[in-house]
Design a protein around this motif. Structure first.
Motif, PDB file in Angstrom:
ATOM      1  N   GLY A   7     106.938   5.345  73.412  1.00  0.00           N
ATOM      2  CA  GLY A   7     105.799   4.435  73.549  1.00  0.00           C
ATOM      3  C   GLY A   7     105.340   4.233  74.982  1.00  0.00           C
ATOM      4  N   ARG A   8     105.635   5.202  75.851  1.00  0.00           N
ATOM      5  CA  ARG A   8     105.232   5.017  77.252  1.00  0.00           C
ATOM      6  C   ARG A   8     104.423   6.213  77.766  1.00  0.00           C
ATOM      7  N   LEU A   9     103.673   6.849  76.863  1.00  0.00           N
ATOM      8  CA  LEU A   9     102.861   7.995  77.295  1.00  0.00           C
ATOM      9  C   LEU A   9     101.794   7.595  78.329  1.00  0.00           C
ATOM     10  N   PRO A  10     101.066   6.502  78.110  1.00  0.00           N
ATOM     11  CA  PRO A  10     100.054   6.146  79.122  1.00  0.00           C
ATOM     12  C   PRO A  10     100.673   5.923  80.502  1.00  0.00           C
ATOM     13  N   PHE A  51      96.830  18.449  75.923  1.00  0.00           N
ATOM     14  CA  PHE A  51      95.421  18.147  76.206  1.00  0.00           C
ATOM     15  C   PHE A  51      95.309  16.832  76.991  1.00  0.00           C
ATOM     16  N   GLN A  52      96.128  15.867  76.627  1.00  0.00           N
ATOM     17  CA  GLN A  52      96.060  14.572  77.329  1.00  0.00           C
ATOM     18  C   GLN A  52      96.479  14.706  78.787  1.00  0.00           C
ATOM     19  N   LEU A  53      97.441  15.588  79.047  1.00  0.00           N
ATOM     20  CA  LEU A  53      97.848  15.817  80.437  1.00  0.00           C
ATOM     21  C   LEU A  53      96.679  16.405  81.229  1.00  0.00           C
ATOM     22  N   VAL A  54      96.055  17.420  80.649  1.00  0.00           N
ATOM     23  CA  VAL A  54      94.921  18.071  81.332  1.00  0.00           C
ATOM     24  C   VAL A  54      93.789  17.063  81.539  1.00  0.00           C
ATOM     25  N   SER A  55      93.511  16.313  80.499  1.00  0.00           N
ATOM     26  CA  SER A  55      92.411  15.364  80.544  1.00  0.00           C
ATOM     27  C   SER A  55      92.660  14.261  81.571  1.00  0.00           C
ATOM     28  N   SER A  56      93.904  13.811  81.661  1.00  0.00           N
ATOM     29  CA  SER A  56      94.185  12.703  82.583  1.00  0.00           C
ATOM     30  C   SER A  56      94.092  13.147  84.044  1.00  0.00           C
ATOM     31  N   ARG A  57      94.187  14.426  84.289  1.00  0.00           N
ATOM     32  CA  ARG A  57      94.097  14.900  85.672  1.00  0.00           C
ATOM     33  C   ARG A  57      92.703  15.407  86.040  1.00  0.00           C
ATOM     34  N   TYR A  58      91.864  15.511  85.037  1.00  0.00           N
ATOM     35  CA  TYR A  58      90.534  16.093  85.244  1.00  0.00           C
ATOM     36  C   TYR A  58      89.770  15.349  86.350  1.00  0.00           C
ATOM     37  N   ALA A  71     105.263  25.128  80.518  1.00  0.00           N
ATOM     38  CA  ALA A  71     104.435  24.403  79.540  1.00  0.00           C
ATOM     39  C   ALA A  71     105.325  23.749  78.479  1.00  0.00           C
ATOM     40  N   THR A  72     106.341  24.472  78.040  1.00  0.00           N
ATOM     41  CA  THR A  72     107.236  23.918  77.025  1.00  0.00           C
ATOM     42  C   THR A  72     107.966  22.696  77.559  1.00  0.00           C
ATOM     43  N   GLU A  73     108.388  22.768  78.809  1.00  0.00           N
ATOM     44  CA  GLU A  73     109.085  21.620  79.404  1.00  0.00           C
ATOM     45  C   GLU A  73     108.155  20.419  79.559  1.00  0.00           C
ATOM     46  N   TRP A  74     106.899  20.692  79.922  1.00  0.00           N
ATOM     47  CA  TRP A  74     105.955  19.579  80.033  1.00  0.00           C
ATOM     48  C   TRP A  74     105.755  18.913  78.676  1.00  0.00           C
ATOM     49  N   VAL A  75     105.647  19.728  77.636  1.00  0.00           N
ATOM     50  CA  VAL A  75     105.437  19.159  76.304  1.00  0.00           C
ATOM     51  C   VAL A  75     106.649  18.325  75.889  1.00  0.00           C
ATOM     52  N   THR A  76     107.841  18.821  76.190  1.00  0.00           N
ATOM     53  CA  THR A  76     109.044  18.047  75.862  1.00  0.00           C
ATOM     54  C   THR A  76     109.015  16.701  76.588  1.00  0.00           C
ATOM     55  N   LEU A 116     101.603   9.341  81.998  1.00  0.00           N
ATOM     56  CA  LEU A 116     100.427  10.071  82.497  1.00  0.00           C
ATOM     57  C   LEU A 116      99.928   9.436  83.795  1.00  0.00           C
ATOM     58  N   ALA A 117      99.965   8.120  83.856  1.00  0.00           N
ATOM     59  CA  ALA A 117      99.524   7.428  85.079  1.00  0.00           C
ATOM     60  C   ALA A 117     100.463   7.775  86.237  1.00  0.00           C
ATOM     61  N   ARG A 118     101.755   7.834  85.929  1.00  0.00           N
ATOM     62  CA  ARG A 118     102.721   8.168  86.983  1.00  0.00           C
ATOM     63  C   ARG A 118     102.506   9.605  87.476  1.00  0.00           C
TER      64      ARG A 118
END
Ligand SMILES: Nc1ncnc2c1ncn2[C@@H]1O[C@H](COP(=O)(O)OP(=O)(O)OP(=O)(O)O)[C@@H](O)[C@H]1O
Ligand SMILES: [Mg+2]
Length: 275
Positions: free
Chosen positions: A165-168, A199-206, A151-156, A171-173
């Motif tokens: 500036g490339r979070l979207p 939360f955004q990671l979880v939400s994007s995969r929901y 989890a810590t590595e994912w957050v990093t 997440l898409a990748r």
């Protein structure tokens, strides 16, 4: 970051890619006593050249299609970033008889096609990481791309993407991976910003692609970890909406034969939220 940088080519579609033609499941779920640990595969998923997995044909053996599937599975397993390669066959079920049938039903890999999640809860050393990895190996055999990290590595990783500036895009990748494994949720508390990213990671995969998560905390403890009860509740809601929650029990496997019965921090009151 344990996971790879994601160098595998993927389509631009919005569905998880399945590499190769692997349709069958070479890993068997063995009913009966576990194999002696001495027969377990060598540690080091990164050592792809020497990777040995039961159920995969030996290099050069089998039909051309079997060889192609086996080679694709090896590549996906190597790219997944597992801390060590584990299979369900390696697992000793003596202490985990309650979880055994749940895991056996997941071994078909159908949960991946249904974008269902798996949550493995339990005290330290009860095999959460091993089983999460074994499910990842099954996914790789079935042609799904897999990424494993704590989890810590994912957050990093997500924080880096956010800062750049490339979070979207990130997440898409990640949505193109059929399975993402998040190990050790709750071992270290998150900052508020980190909790939001998670939360955004979880939400994007929901309802789109599967997650396997492991934690030594019951869901009721996640609010403290994420520093925000509202974020934690919304996240748990999405995770368990379509999930198998498997609770492992007992003493740490690491302490077997060491004359130590339990760890000071061992929680035995973890319950399945479905109960
Ligand atoms: N049922 C089991 N059969 C075989 N080996 C096991 C089993 N349970 C645990 N182990 C071994 O014990 C060690 C700890 O297991 P693992 O890392 O999966 O536990 P964990 O539940 O993830 O613990 P932690 O909460 O501390 O991360 C590993 O070497 C693992 O291979
Ligand atoms: Mg672990």
């Amino acid at each position: 970051m344990t996971g790879p940088s994601g160098s595998e080519a993927g389509s631009d579609g919005d569905h998880p890619d399945r590499d190769g033609q692997a349709a069958h499941l070479p890993c068997r779920v063995v009913e009966g006593a576990a194999h002696p640990r001495s027969r377990r595969p060598a540690r080091g998923a990164g050592e792809g050249g020497g990777l040995v997995l039961r159920g995969l044909p030996r290099r050069g053996a089998g039909t051309r299609s079997e060889r192609r599937n086996a080679s694709g599975a090896r590549l996906r397993i190597r790219a997944a970033g597992f801390p060590a390669v584990k299979t369900i066959e390696d697992f000793d079920w003596d202490q985990q008889s309650a979880a055994r049938h749940q895991v056996a039903s997941l071994a078909s890999g159908a949960f991946l096609l249904e974008s269902r999640n798996v949550v493995l809860l339990g005290p330290p050393g009860t095999g959460k990481t091993d089983l999460a990895t074994a499910l990842g190996v099954i996914a790789a055999h079935q042609g799904h791309r897999v990424l494993f990290a704590t989890a810590t590595e994912w957050v990093t990783r997500l924080s880096d993407a956010h800062r750049q500036g490339r979070l979207p895009q990130e997440l898409a990748r990640l949505r193109r991976y059929g399975l993402i494994i998040v190990d050790e949720v709750g071992y270290l508390p998150f900052e508020q910003d980190s909790a939001n990213l998670f939360f955004q990671l979880v939400s994007s995969r929901y309802e789109h692609a599967s997650l396997v998560l492991t934690s030594n905390l019951p869901f009721s403890g996640w609010g403290t970890v994420f520093g925000d009860q509202v974020v934690a509740a919304a996240m748990i809601d999405r995770i368990v909406d379509h999930a198998d929650v498997i609770t492992l029990k007992g003493a740490s496997y690491r302490l077997r034969g060491r004359g130590i019965d339990s760890l000071p921090s061992t929680r035995t009151d973890i319950t399945d939220p479905a109960d």
